[in-house]
Design a protein around this motif. Structure first.
Motif, PDB file in Angstrom:
ATOM      1  N   LEU A   1       0.311  42.687  39.128  1.00 39.47           N
ATOM      2  CA  LEU A   1      -0.812  41.497  38.753  1.00 39.47           C
ATOM      3  C   LEU A   1       0.012  40.209  39.305  1.00 39.47           C
ATOM      4  CD1 LEU A   1      -3.137  43.369  37.389  1.00 39.47           C
ATOM      5  CD2 LEU A   1      -3.511  43.022  39.404  1.00 39.47           C
ATOM      6  N   PHE A   2       0.838  40.104  37.342  1.00 37.90           N
ATOM      7  CA  PHE A   2       1.511  39.286  37.169  1.00 37.90           C
ATOM      8  C   PHE A   2       1.924  38.239  38.382  1.00 37.90           C
ATOM      9  CE2 PHE A   2       1.270  40.964  32.401  1.00 37.90           C
ATOM     10  CZ  PHE A   2       0.763  39.966  32.316  1.00 37.90           C
ATOM     11  N   GLY A   3       2.921  39.157  39.163  1.00 37.65           N
ATOM     12  CA  GLY A   3       3.887  38.189  40.491  1.00 37.65           C
ATOM     13  C   GLY A   3       2.603  37.974  41.508  1.00 37.65           C
ATOM     14  N   LEU A   4       1.880  38.932  41.503  1.00 39.26           N
ATOM     15  CA  LEU A   4       0.456  38.632  42.415  1.00 39.26           C
ATOM     16  C   LEU A   4       0.282  36.564  41.830  1.00 39.26           C
ATOM     17  CD1 LEU A   4      -1.159  41.516  43.276  1.00 39.26           C
ATOM     18  CD2 LEU A   4      -0.202  39.839  44.871  1.00 39.26           C
ATOM     19  N   ALA A   5      -0.721  36.725  40.506  1.00 39.46           N
ATOM     20  CA  ALA A   5      -1.038  35.640  40.350  1.00 39.46           C
ATOM     21  C   ALA A   5      -0.300  34.715  39.824  1.00 39.46           C
ATOM     22  CB  ALA A   5      -1.337  36.034  39.088  1.00 39.46           C
ATOM     23  N   LEU A   6       1.054  34.565  39.815  1.00 35.94           N
ATOM     24  CA  LEU A   6       2.326  33.298  39.808  1.00 35.94           C
ATOM     25  C   LEU A   6       2.363  33.118  41.410  1.00 35.94           C
ATOM     26  CD1 LEU A   6       5.172  34.642  37.900  1.00 35.94           C
ATOM     27  CD2 LEU A   6       2.819  32.972  37.154  1.00 35.94           C
ATOM     28  N   ILE A   7       1.955  33.940  42.389  1.00 35.79           N
ATOM     29  CA  ILE A   7       2.242  33.603  43.304  1.00 35.79           C
ATOM     30  C   ILE A   7       1.063  32.715  44.363  1.00 35.79           C
ATOM     31  CG2 ILE A   7       2.347  34.356  46.215  1.00 35.79           C
ATOM     32  CD1 ILE A   7       4.403  36.790  45.125  1.00 35.79           C
ATOM     33  N   GLY A   8      -0.038  33.446  43.945  1.00 31.47           N
ATOM     34  CA  GLY A   8      -1.447  32.534  44.965  1.00 31.47           C
ATOM     35  C   GLY A   8      -1.760  32.204  43.880  1.00 31.47           C
ATOM     36  N   ARG A   9      -1.756  31.708  42.477  1.00 31.81           N
ATOM     37  CA  ARG A   9      -1.658  30.518  41.668  1.00 31.81           C
ATOM     38  C   ARG A   9      -3.052  31.066  40.813  1.00 31.81           C
ATOM     39  NH1 ARG A   9      -0.202  27.457  45.450  1.00 31.81           N
ATOM     40  NH2 ARG A   9      -1.917  26.960  46.223  1.00 31.81           N
ATOM     41  N   ASP A  10      -3.212  32.808  40.964  1.00 31.58           N
ATOM     42  CA  ASP A  10      -4.603  33.051  40.850  1.00 31.58           C
ATOM     43  C   ASP A  10      -4.971  33.465  38.965  1.00 31.58           C
ATOM     44  OD1 ASP A  10      -6.770  34.594  40.656  1.00 31.58           O
ATOM     45  OD2 ASP A  10      -6.601  35.306  42.419  1.00 31.58           O
ATOM     46  N   GLY A  11      -4.650  32.313  38.088  1.00 31.77           N
ATOM     47  CA  GLY A  11      -5.013  32.982  36.634  1.00 31.77           C
ATOM     48  C   GLY A  11      -6.425  34.283  36.508  1.00 31.77           C
ATOM     49  N   LEU A  12      -6.911  34.547  37.621  1.00 27.37           N
ATOM     50  CA  LEU A  12      -7.720  35.656  37.336  1.00 27.37           C
ATOM     51  C   LEU A  12      -7.436  37.339  37.180  1.00 27.37           C
ATOM     52  CD1 LEU A  12     -10.441  37.300  36.490  1.00 27.37           C
ATOM     53  CD2 LEU A  12     -11.114  36.919  39.032  1.00 27.37           C
ATOM     54  N   LEU A  13      -6.267  37.251  38.249  1.00 26.19           N
ATOM     55  CA  LEU A  13      -5.833  38.222  37.819  1.00 26.19           C
ATOM     56  C   LEU A  13      -4.327  38.426  37.359  1.00 26.19           C
ATOM     57  CD1 LEU A  13      -4.281  38.219  42.326  1.00 26.19           C
ATOM     58  CD2 LEU A  13      -6.065  40.049  41.170  1.00 26.19           C
ATOM     59  N   ALA A  14      -3.828  37.469  36.320  1.00 23.43           N
ATOM     60  CA  ALA A  14      -3.083  37.262  35.550  1.00 23.43           C
ATOM     61  C   ALA A  14      -4.152  37.754  34.390  1.00 23.43           C
ATOM     62  CB  ALA A  14      -2.573  35.741  35.068  1.00 23.43           C
TER      63      ALA A  14
END
Length: 198
Positions: free
Chosen positions: A166-179
Motif C-alpha cells: 500500500l505504501f509503495g502504491l501510494a508513493l507511485i500513484g501519489r495516492d495518500g488514501l492508500l498510505a
C-alpha cells in the motif's frame, strides 16, 4: 546499480517490467530487481518488497520476509537521511530465487493489479510528500524491525507485505488514501501478532 530510476505509474506497469526484465534467467537475484527499477526508486522498491512478501511461493520461503525487511530498513533509513541513491550490500543483492518461482509469484498479482490500478489516483497528497513521505519511511522502518518476528507467527507477514504494498502504491500513484489505509492496517497486524504470541 543503475543510476536512472525507472518511472512507474501503476502496479500493472511495474509487474510487466519485472516479468520482462527477469525473463530467461535461471535465477532472479535482488540485485537484478534493483537494477531493473533503479536505485532512486523508493516507491517501487517498497512495492517490490511488499509484493514479494505477499506473493505465494516466494513470500513463503523461509528467510524471504527477513531479507525484505533488511531491504526496506536500509532504503527507509537512507531516505530519512536524505540520500538520493540507495546503497545496498552485495551479500543482500546476491540473494536469489529460481526464475520459475519468481515469475509465478509475480504473475499471480496480475489480475488484482488490474483492479487495484483502477482505484489508484492522486489524492491526499500531503501524506506522500514532504513530512508525509518521511512518516511513511519511519513507519516502514518499524515494520522492517518487526518482520523477522513475523516469520514465526503464521500469516502475520502478510499484514506487513500488504502495508508495504500500500505504501509503495501510494508513493507511485501519489495516492495518500492508500498510505492512510496502510497506516490503519498496522494496529490490526500488531494486535494479531500479540494475540498469537500470548
Amino acid at each position: 546499480m543503475d543510476d536512472n530510476a525507472q518511472q512507474f505509474n501503476d502496479l500493472e506497469q511495474l509487474i510487466e517490467h519485472l516479468d520482462t526484465s527477469t525473463r530467461n534467467s535461471e535465477r532472479v537475484s535482488l540485485g537484478m530487481i534493483v537494477e531493473s527499477i533503479g536505485d532512486r526508486s523508493f516507491g517501487p522498491l517498497l512495492l517490490v518488497a511488499g509484493l514479494i512478501t505477499l506473493a505465494p511461493l516466494i513470500g513463503d520461503i523461509p528467510g524471504v520476509p527477513t531479507l525484505m525487511a533488511i531491504l526496506v530498513l536500509l532504503v527507509s533509513v537512507q531516505l530519512i537521511l536524505g540520500r538520493r541513491h540507495f546503497w545496498l550490500p552485495q551479500w543482500l543483492l546476491r540473494r536469489s530465487v529460481e526464475e520459475k518461482t519468481f515469475t509465478r509469484g509475480i504473475r499471480w498479482m496480475r489480475r488484482p493489479a488490474y483492479w487495484i490500478d483502477k482505484l489508484l489516483r492522486p489524492r491526499l497528497s500531503m501524506l506522500v510528500r514532504g513530512p508525509g513521505l518521511y512518516a511513511v519511511a519511519v513507519t516502514c522502518s518499524l515494520i522492517a524491525f518487526a518482520m523477522p518476528l513475523m516469520e514465526v507467527v503464521p500469516f502475520s507477514a502478510n499484514g506487513a507485505g500488504a502495508a508495504l504494498t500500500l505504501f509503495g502504491l501510494a508513493l507511485i500513484g501519489r495516492d495518500g488514501l492508500l498510505a492512510l489505509i496502510g497506516f490503519l492496517l498496522l494496529p490490526g497486524t500488531a494486535g494479531f501478532i500479540i494475540y498469537q504470541l500470548t
